[in-house]
Design an enzyme around this catalytic site. Structure first.
Site, short mmCIF file in Angstrom:
data_model
loop_
_atom_site.label_atom_id
_atom_site.label_comp_id
_atom_site.label_asym_id
_atom_site.label_seq_id
_atom_site.Cartn_x
_atom_site.Cartn_y
_atom_site.Cartn_z
N HIS A 306 -81.72 38.71 -7.27
CA HIS A 306 -81.72 38.15 -5.58
C HIS A 306 -83.03 37.64 -5.40
O HIS A 306 -83.80 38.08 -5.62
CB HIS A 306 -81.09 39.20 -4.83
N ASP A 363 -72.16 40.42 -5.47
CA ASP A 363 -71.18 39.79 -6.19
C ASP A 363 -70.74 40.60 -7.57
O ASP A 363 -69.71 40.28 -8.13
CB ASP A 363 -71.65 38.21 -6.42
N1 CMC Z 1 -79.81 36.26 -15.48
C1 CMC Z 1 -80.99 36.10 -16.25
N2 CMC Z 1 -82.11 35.73 -15.65
C2 CMC Z 1 -82.23 35.59 -14.15
C3 CMC Z 1 -81.19 35.81 -13.64
C4 CMC Z 1 -79.99 36.30 -13.94
N3 CMC Z 1 -79.03 36.46 -12.96
N4 CMC Z 1 -81.52 35.69 -12.11
C5 CMC Z 1 -83.04 35.28 -12.25
N5 CMC Z 1 -83.55 35.26 -13.81
C6 CMC Z 1 -84.58 34.95 -14.27
C7 CMC Z 1 -85.05 33.44 -14.31
O1 CMC Z 1 -84.67 32.96 -15.30
C8 CMC Z 1 -86.55 33.64 -13.99
O2 CMC Z 1 -87.02 33.85 -15.19
P1 CMC Z 1 -88.53 33.42 -15.71
O3 CMC Z 1 -89.34 33.77 -14.72
O4 CMC Z 1 -88.55 33.77 -17.07
O5 CMC Z 1 -88.16 31.85 -15.54
C9 CMC Z 1 -86.50 34.85 -13.07
O6 CMC Z 1 -85.64 35.75 -13.47
C10 CMC Z 1 -86.88 34.77 -11.69
O7 CMC Z 1 -85.62 33.97 -11.53
P2 CMC Z 1 -85.42 32.91 -10.12
O8 CMC Z 1 -84.19 31.87 -10.48
O9 CMC Z 1 -86.92 32.37 -10.00
O10 CMC Z 1 -85.22 33.89 -8.90
P3 CMC Z 1 -84.74 32.99 -7.59
O11 CMC Z 1 -84.88 34.08 -6.42
O12 CMC Z 1 -85.00 31.69 -7.36
O13 CMC Z 1 -83.08 33.20 -7.57
C11 CMC Z 1 -80.82 33.94 -7.70
C12 CMC Z 1 -82.26 34.05 -7.14
C13 CMC Z 1 -79.92 34.80 -7.03
C14 CMC Z 1 -80.34 32.39 -7.39
C15 CMC Z 1 -80.86 34.14 -9.27
O14 CMC Z 1 -81.29 35.49 -9.56
C16 CMC Z 1 -79.29 33.95 -9.87
O15 CMC Z 1 -79.14 32.68 -10.24
N6 CMC Z 1 -78.67 34.98 -10.18
C17 CMC Z 1 -77.28 34.51 -10.60
C18 CMC Z 1 -76.15 34.00 -9.54
C19 CMC Z 1 -76.17 35.04 -8.53
O16 CMC Z 1 -75.66 36.24 -8.76
N7 CMC Z 1 -76.04 34.76 -7.31
C20 CMC Z 1 -75.77 35.67 -6.07
C21 CMC Z 1 -76.82 35.95 -5.09
S1 CMC Z 1 -76.41 37.30 -4.30
C22 CMC Z 1 -75.26 36.71 -3.03
C23 CMC Z 1 -75.72 35.73 -2.15
O17 CMC Z 1 -76.53 36.03 -1.40
O18 CMC Z 1 -75.23 34.62 -2.14
#
Ligand code: CMC
Length: 428
Positions: A306, A363
């Site tokens: 998140h 989720d």
């Molecule tokens: N599985 C594997 N790796 C992950 C995941 C995941 N679900 N989420 C983040 N990472 C990794 C990402 O690859 C990155 O790794 P590195 O530093 O090696 O490049 C690191 O963790 C930081 O991630 P980020 O993408 O920079 O984090 P963000 O804050 O931009 O993204 C997020 C947040 C929710 C979009 C992301 O965690 C994600 O895509 N999660 C899966 C989709 C999901 O469950 N979304 C629902 C969010 S909650 C409901 C809502 O508010 O909509």
């Protein structure tokens, strides 16, 4: 004395006031930075950018705190209903008995759609995704309420808000029934919000659906937990659209579009698809986690991580228990719950996830509840949208009521070609 931030750039120092919220979080007010210095700040994804001041929802992602208008989500989940919480989110206080009665009655009264709007559903392909239908129909609704396009005063606001909260469930159920070629149902007067939705979804001309108490309770909880979540992607979209002066219907319709994506509301659908894939293909949970960790695979553990929560998502905690209770009470043995629990156990002890502060989000468990309620997969994100409507409305109101507000219009760092001349067609 109030705190001052100094930014040194291009050999000069600029000073800006530090603003502080009621919970002590601090931000540097750089409103005049570009005018003073000629520089802009660049923050792709807005991870460090406060886009507004808001009094609706407070999140402390480090501590796993979520409060609507100051009230902890755990207390609301235990003691409140979706309708009462919607009032709280929109109006800023818990309704007294009279206010709650009036609000609930208005929601019941506004549940039916204008008869003509039923025709619009026939214009969609039967395979159309219900999120596309929902967003189109919310926008289409505005054509039936031209008097509410300009909200001027409390009564008009109330009329537009109750129409949206009430009709979104009727539209959602109609979108599902249209996609299945089923006749549309009419809302019943004596049913509360969640019960009414389940009746609208599953009743047939020859058989009235009677939802169980557990199902109604679980849906109420699901909706309440989604009611608001500060400046997420869809809410920021609603605020951005509202900042142009656009009406509440169209801003909320844009919110639905933003919610659709798998990184936002679409994740609840993606989680269940992931659990189904693991179950069907007989992949071991360990193997799946290893695939996720291999960056080349491009696979994410859906329902994990998140932008704000870096410890745990309190909504996921509540839903984990609720999903287990619901499945037990309904005597459903769902292998997917076992897989979800195994995935969570492994991921929560794995360095990859620990280092990156990745925890189950809302989720991760919500899909299990929705699937126990027989909600079809492509309706999952629609369910999120029904729940989020009060939050979008409350945020629209904050933007609308802020008479000193500005249109949201970010800047950019241009990275395209520098000036070059047009080449005549024959010379290319
Ligand atoms: N599985 C594997 N790796 C992950 C995941 C995941 N679900 N989420 C983040 N990472 C990794 C990402 O690859 C990155 O790794 P590195 O530093 O090696 O490049 C690191 O963790 C930081 O991630 P980020 O993408 O920079 O984090 P963000 O804050 O931009 O993204 C997020 C947040 C929710 C979009 C992301 O965690 C994600 O895509 N999660 C899966 C989709 C999901 O469950 N979304 C629902 C969010 S909650 C409901 C809502 O508010 O909509």
């Amino acid at each position: 004395m109030s705190e001052i931030a100094r930014i040194e750039v291009g050999g000069k120092v600029y000073e800006y006031p530090v603003v502080e919220g009621t919970e002590g979080e601090k931000g540097i007010d750089i409103l005049k930075f570009r005018a003073d210095s000629g520089y802009i700040t660049l923050d792709e994804g807005f991870g460090n950018t406060g886009s507004c001041r808001s009094a609706i929802t407070f999140i402390d992602g480090g501590k796993g705190i979520l409060r609507y208008r100051g009230i902890p989500i755990e207390q609301l989940a235990e003691k409140s209903s979706f309708v009462e919480t919607s009032f709280l989110v929109i109006y800023g206080h818990l309704p007294n008995k009279e206010e709650l009665k009036k609000f609930s009655m208005s929601l019941t009264q506004e549940a039916p759609l204008h008869e003509n709007i039923h025709q619009n559903f026939n214009g969609f392909s039967t395979n159309g995704h219900p999120m596309a239908i929902l967003s189109s129909m919310i926008n289409a609704m505005s054509t039936y309420h031209p008097d509410l396009l300009e909200v001027d005063g409390d009564e008009q606001f109330y009329s537009a808000a109750v129409r949206l909260i009430s009709k979104v469930r009727t539209i959602a159920a109609a979108a599902y029934r249209t996609s299945k070629g089923l006749p549309l149902n009419y809302p019943k007067k004596g049913s509360n919000y969640a019960k009414n939705f389940l009746e609208l979804m599953f009743s047939n001309p020859h058989e009235q659906h009677v939802p169980s108490e557990e199902a109604i309770k679980a849906l109420n909880l699901f909706l309440l937990l989604h009611a608001d979540h500060e400046q997420n992607c869809s809410t920021s979209t609603v605020r951005m659209v509202a900042s142009s002066g656009a009406n509440m219907f169209t801003a909320c319709s844009a919110g639905v579009c933003a919610l659709w994506g798998p990184l936002h509301g679409g994740a609840n659908m993606a989680v269940l698809q992931m659990l189904e894939d693991i179950e069907k293909n007989g992949v071991s949970v360990n193997d799946y986690v290893n695939r996720v960790k291999d960056k080349k695979s491009g696979i994410k553990l859906m329902g994990f991580g998140h932008r704000v929560y870096k410890n745990f998502d309190p909504r996921a905690k509540i839903l984990q228990t609720a999903a287990k209770n619901l499945l037990d009470k309904m005597h459903i043995q769902d292998k997917k719950l076992e897989i979800a629990q195994e995935l969570a156990d492994i991921a929560l002890h794995d360095e990859y996830f620990i280092e990156r502060n990745l925890y189950p989000n809302v989720d991760f468990y919500s899909g299990l509840i929705l699937s126990a309620l027989n909600i079809p997969l492509d309706m999952f994100t629609v369910m999120f949208a029904i729940g989020r409507m009060p939050g979008w409305i409350a945020n629209w109101k904050e933007v609308h009521d802020n008479k000193k507000g500005k249109i949201s219009r970010p800047r950019q760092i241009y990275t395209g070609p520098t000036e070059n001349d047009f080449i005549a067609r024959d010379n290319r």
